[in-house]
Design a protein around this motif. Sequence first.
Motif, PDB file in Angstrom:
ATOM      1  N   PRO A 213       0.800  -1.220   0.000  1.00  0.00           N
ATOM      2  CA  PRO A 213       0.000   0.000   0.000  1.00  0.00           C
ATOM      3  C   PRO A 213       0.833   1.271   0.000  1.00  0.00           C
ATOM      4  O   PRO A 213       0.466   2.249  -0.612  1.00  0.00           O
ATOM      5  CB  PRO A 213      -0.809  -0.113   1.286  1.00  0.00           C
ATOM      6  N   ASP A 214       1.939   1.295   0.699  1.00  0.00           N
ATOM      7  CA  ASP A 214       2.623   2.547   0.958  1.00  0.00           C
ATOM      8  C   ASP A 214       4.137   2.350   0.806  1.00  0.00           C
ATOM      9  O   ASP A 214       4.736   1.529   1.484  1.00  0.00           O
ATOM     10  CB  ASP A 214       2.293   2.993   2.395  1.00  0.00           C
ATOM     11  N   ALA A 216       6.335   4.658   1.525  1.00  0.00           N
ATOM     12  CA  ALA A 216       7.052   5.643   2.338  1.00  0.00           C
ATOM     13  C   ALA A 216       8.223   5.073   3.138  1.00  0.00           C
ATOM     14  O   ALA A 216       9.345   5.561   3.012  1.00  0.00           O
ATOM     15  CB  ALA A 216       6.075   6.367   3.249  1.00  0.00           C
ATOM     16  N   PRO A 217       8.000   4.036   3.973  1.00  0.00           N
ATOM     17  CA  PRO A 217       9.131   3.577   4.785  1.00  0.00           C
ATOM     18  C   PRO A 217      10.288   3.041   3.939  1.00  0.00           C
ATOM     19  O   PRO A 217      11.448   3.260   4.275  1.00  0.00           O
ATOM     20  CB  PRO A 217       8.541   2.464   5.643  1.00  0.00           C
ATOM     21  N   PHE A 218       9.959   2.378   2.819  1.00  0.00           N
ATOM     22  CA  PHE A 218      11.025   1.838   1.974  1.00  0.00           C
ATOM     23  C   PHE A 218      11.820   2.973   1.333  1.00  0.00           C
ATOM     24  O   PHE A 218      13.043   2.930   1.254  1.00  0.00           O
ATOM     25  CB  PHE A 218      10.431   0.950   0.894  1.00  0.00           C
ATOM     26  N   GLN A 220      12.136   5.981   2.502  1.00  0.00           N
ATOM     27  CA  GLN A 220      12.927   6.653   3.530  1.00  0.00           C
ATOM     28  C   GLN A 220      14.249   5.908   3.724  1.00  0.00           C
ATOM     29  O   GLN A 220      15.300   6.498   3.864  1.00  0.00           O
ATOM     30  CB  GLN A 220      12.139   6.713   4.838  1.00  0.00           C
ATOM     31  N   ARG A 221      14.174   4.599   3.705  1.00  0.00           N
ATOM     32  CA  ARG A 221      15.372   3.778   3.854  1.00  0.00           C
ATOM     33  C   ARG A 221      16.347   4.037   2.701  1.00  0.00           C
ATOM     34  O   ARG A 221      17.561   4.141   2.898  1.00  0.00           O
ATOM     35  CB  ARG A 221      14.962   2.312   3.879  1.00  0.00           C
ATOM     36  N   SER A 241       2.355   5.348  -8.341  1.00  0.00           N
ATOM     37  CA  SER A 241       2.437   5.533  -6.886  1.00  0.00           C
ATOM     38  C   SER A 241       3.881   5.714  -6.460  1.00  0.00           C
ATOM     39  O   SER A 241       4.204   6.583  -5.655  1.00  0.00           O
ATOM     40  CB  SER A 241       1.891   4.309  -6.153  1.00  0.00           C
ATOM     41  N   GLN A 245       5.531   9.183  -4.664  1.00  0.00           N
ATOM     42  CA  GLN A 245       6.088   9.184  -3.311  1.00  0.00           C
ATOM     43  C   GLN A 245       7.586   9.465  -3.325  1.00  0.00           C
ATOM     44  O   GLN A 245       8.131  10.033  -2.377  1.00  0.00           O
ATOM     45  CB  GLN A 245       5.784   7.852  -2.629  1.00  0.00           C
ATOM     46  N   GLU A 248       7.552  13.119  -3.383  1.00  0.00           N
ATOM     47  CA  GLU A 248       7.071  13.670  -2.118  1.00  0.00           C
ATOM     48  C   GLU A 248       8.184  13.673  -1.080  1.00  0.00           C
ATOM     49  O   GLU A 248       8.348  14.608  -0.320  1.00  0.00           O
ATOM     50  CB  GLU A 248       5.894  12.837  -1.593  1.00  0.00           C
ATOM     51  N   ARG A 249       8.953  12.603  -1.051  1.00  0.00           N
ATOM     52  CA  ARG A 249      10.004  12.463  -0.053  1.00  0.00           C
ATOM     53  C   ARG A 249      11.260  13.255  -0.424  1.00  0.00           C
ATOM     54  O   ARG A 249      12.258  13.229   0.282  1.00  0.00           O
ATOM     55  CB  ARG A 249      10.334  10.977   0.082  1.00  0.00           C
TER      56      ARG A 249
END
Lengths: 400, 289
Positions: A213-214, A216-218, A220-221, A241, A245, A248-249
């Motif tokens: 779904p997301d 983001a955490p990957f 960020q890593r 997607s 993201q 976005e990051r």
Amino acid sequence: MFERKQLSHKASSKVTWTTAVAALAGLAGFAPAKAADSVKVGLILPMTGGQASTGKQIENAIKLYMQQNGDTVAGKKIEIILKDDAAIPDKTKTAAQELIVNDKVNFIAGFGVTPAALAAAPLATQAKIPEVVMAAGTSIITERSPYIVRTSFTLAQSSTIIGDWAAKNGIKKVATLTSDYAPGNDALNFFKQHFTAGGGEVVEEVKVPLQNPDFAPFLQRMKDAKPDAIFVFVPAGQGGSFMKQYAERGLDKAGIRVIGPGDVTDDDLLNNMGDAVLGTVTAHIYSAAHPSQLNKDFVAAYKKAFGNRPGFMAVGGYDGIHLIYAALKKTGGDTDGTKLIEAMKGQKWESPRGPISIDPETRDIIQNVYIRKVEKVDGELYNVEFQTFEAVKDPGKTKK
Amino acid sequence: MTSILTNLFDGVAYGMLLFVLACGLAVTLGLMNFVNLAHGAFAMAGGYVCMVLVNRMGWPFFAALPLAFVSSAAIGIALERTLYRHLYARSHLDQVLFTIGLTFMSVAAVDYIQGSSRVFINLPAALQGQFDVFGVGIGRYRLMIIVICGLLTVGLQMVLAKTRFGSRLRAAVDDPRAASGLGINVPQVFAFTFAFGCGLAGLGGALSAEILGLDPYFPLKFMIYFLIVVTVGGSSSITGPFLASLLLGIGDVAGKYYVPKMGPFVIYTMMIVILIWRPNGLFGRTAAR
């Protein structure tokens, strides 16, 4: 029926007549003289579900090819029977069984995903009819039956080339993000082999779940690992997607580039991804911006007929139906499966993607792989090709 | 250190989003004792309404959000009056079969009308990107989610605990017969509550398109997450699902960051551990109904 006769003679006689007429009509349809004049192609595609855009593109391309080239080859009428498997292998198998046993098809074709192509493989072998794979991209597929031939691509083809390219073009450290299933693992392994052999270093390796779904955490890593580039393979639908993201990051501003096989920047979705995708470098077999006249005509005709531009899945279908036509021409309309497969081996033609041929040994496709960069052309985003690797065989075949 | 805080921030935003998506289900499941597996379909409806308004009709994003709420609530009330109310007295199995059927129908309908590819909502530039606060990356969109969802949670808790409607609802749930004897219009209270839950789902769907992705399979893909939130939180209050959402959101993000190989299993592991420790959820009632 008998009970009804007692109730109302009039009604029942009507029913009997209708049944009889229907039965006769049915028999006429199956009359041997007529059946010999047509060649049936059972097309199994995901028309619903997450992979539906693949099915839609292939169906469109086949329609377009048949409009352009007529529906008769070597005196036989080509008849397409479309079945939806929603990319679920069980359904693929049932559909293939029905097509082979009930409809007596001469070819099975399509196959949106690897598990679907594999599920049909034993049936093609048993029935001795060609299975034309138009989308699925894992290397092993053509090794699962001597009757499988492929007109799409393999992930090894594009991933090895982008690996070499990255190592030679100043990218030293790469973090990888790939979907955790067979094609993703193919992409990762072939990329890694070639990139590290060229002196590059993989500093971070993340496999994301297919139903993710997301990001983001990957992401960020990835950002914290500070690589020069991210190598990414996600199924075409998730590319949008991912790119959103990524932007976005702020990974684009941190100077981390995106490279990969071309699925992430599929022409089908590219325009919706926003400007963050500009400059993404991918290796792939087809771009709607391929500069040949043949492709310009293909893109224009496709746009005119269906309202959007074709992606690499469309070209896989377009070439797949061409191969079926070509094989029938060569056998003079003979529909014996073994002869058809023999006729397909070594076929060579000019496709919208460039010159392609079928490897007589592996029955897999040999084609050019292009390095492309996303650029804005006339206000639209395109994968613009800038380097060509000619006649690339699938590097993923086991050495015999 | 900064990456820990960035992850914490992402996790809170993710958890808040889960809460808005799931709290309507907590209401129907816990308060009304109705198993509504079609909850995700209402969320998807809100998402698509927002997408059509913003992308096709040029509405500003913030004007489309309330309409996502209203339209999902309207669909909710229409279905509640025509279909759902006949099932209140039926067994849970009937309710499950009925609502899962609805879910599949909604998937097919959206697939037919909108196509199956993933859609995105055009966000205003002000909501895109990140800014740094002492090195911690704060995503603008995620910050907005935290603000909106935080306000909603407080408001919801106030309504349930402090208002006349809240006490009527609690009365109607605890003993419908006595409540209607006291002059409370129980079916009306239920219909309103149901619609409100659907509206929240719709708002959640609109907010989640950017982060979770919006396609016709949304209700099926995220059903499991809604259920996890409600199960872990316990379904007898709003605080339970709220804390559960935060816990799961932070846990999921942290798990994916620190042990990416575990990937999606972190959230399931957390659920199992919590349910072994507290079988009725974090704030579940200990006595059976």
